[in-house]
Scaffold this motif. Structure first.
Motif, PDB file in Angstrom:
ATOM      1  N   ARG A  70      -6.158  50.586  68.270  1.00 17.06           N
ATOM      2  CA  ARG A  70      -6.577  51.874  68.144  1.00 17.06           C
ATOM      3  C   ARG A  70      -6.212  52.690  69.257  1.00 17.06           C
ATOM      4  O   ARG A  70      -6.709  52.457  70.528  1.00 17.06           O
ATOM      5  CB  ARG A  70      -8.247  51.917  67.865  1.00 17.06           C
ATOM      6  CG  ARG A  70      -8.652  53.264  67.482  1.00 17.06           C
ATOM      7  CD  ARG A  70     -10.195  53.358  66.764  1.00 17.06           C
ATOM      8  NE  ARG A  70     -10.127  52.523  65.361  1.00 17.06           N
ATOM      9  CZ  ARG A  70      -9.485  52.971  64.252  1.00 17.06           C
ATOM     10  NH1 ARG A  70      -9.069  54.045  64.273  1.00 17.06           N
ATOM     11  NH2 ARG A  70      -9.766  52.025  63.270  1.00 17.06           N
ATOM     12  N   ARG A  73      -7.903  58.204  67.204  1.00 22.36           N
ATOM     13  CA  ARG A  73      -8.271  57.945  65.803  1.00 22.36           C
ATOM     14  C   ARG A  73      -7.232  57.239  64.967  1.00 22.36           C
ATOM     15  O   ARG A  73      -7.419  56.614  63.675  1.00 22.36           O
ATOM     16  CB  ARG A  73      -8.325  59.361  65.001  1.00 22.36           C
ATOM     17  CG  ARG A  73      -9.451  60.022  65.510  1.00 22.36           C
ATOM     18  CD  ARG A  73      -9.686  61.444  64.818  1.00 22.36           C
ATOM     19  NE  ARG A  73      -9.139  61.588  63.277  1.00 22.36           N
ATOM     20  CZ  ARG A  73      -8.976  62.516  62.694  1.00 22.36           C
ATOM     21  NH1 ARG A  73      -9.833  63.574  62.735  1.00 22.36           N
ATOM     22  NH2 ARG A  73      -8.462  62.634  61.572  1.00 22.36           N
ATOM     23  N   MET A  75      -4.479  53.989  64.315  1.00 22.15           N
ATOM     24  CA  MET A  75      -4.286  52.570  64.478  1.00 22.15           C
ATOM     25  C   MET A  75      -2.803  52.465  64.814  1.00 22.15           C
ATOM     26  O   MET A  75      -1.717  53.180  63.700  1.00 22.15           O
ATOM     27  CB  MET A  75      -4.705  51.635  63.300  1.00 22.15           C
ATOM     28  CG  MET A  75      -6.014  51.226  63.527  1.00 22.15           C
ATOM     29  SD  MET A  75      -6.625  50.189  64.698  1.00 22.15           S
ATOM     30  CE  MET A  75      -5.942  48.653  64.196  1.00 22.15           C
TER      31      MET A  75
END
Length: 120
Positions: A70, A73, A75
């Motif tokens: 992460r 916000r 990935m």
């Protein structure tokens, strides 16, 4: 008792199962080329939805082929080559075993042929 008879799946099995799907292979290729990408970026390059890409990435992750981290916000996913390297080593060992077996069969056939010629 083999892994198969115990109902467990080994790392090589997981890698081969993950790579059986062409979309997952494309994702792996894209990540290898880009170095790092989000599911949204990857989905933009494929004819599947972002949600489908996320599911495929989960399979690749559980096989040890990619990992996600992460960043804010997002990935971001990267290739983890260790599982693929282990699978390639397994395949090379398997190929070498077959080469040895075939060489033995060839040698035995040639010896039998030579013995037959000598006895004639």
């Amino acid at each position: 008792m083999t892994e198969e008879s115990r109902g467990t799946v080994g790392p090589v099995d997981s890698v081969l199962a993950a790579l059986a799907d062409p979309t997952r292979r494309q994702l792996l290729d894209q990540l290898a080329a880009q170095g790092e990408a989000t599911a949204t970026t990857l989905a933009a390059q494929l004819p599947v939805s972002r949600q489908a890409v996320v599911k495929h990435l989960a399979v690749l992750d559980s096989a040890g082929l990619v990992s996600g981290s992460r960043v804010g916000r997002e990935m971001r996913y990267v290739v983890r080559p260790a599982a693929l390297d282990a699978t390639a080593r397994w395949m090379a060992t398997l190929a070498a075993d077959w080469d040895r077996r075939l060489a033995t069969i060839k040698r035995l056939a040639e010896e039998a042929e030579a013995a037959e010629r000598d006895s004639s």
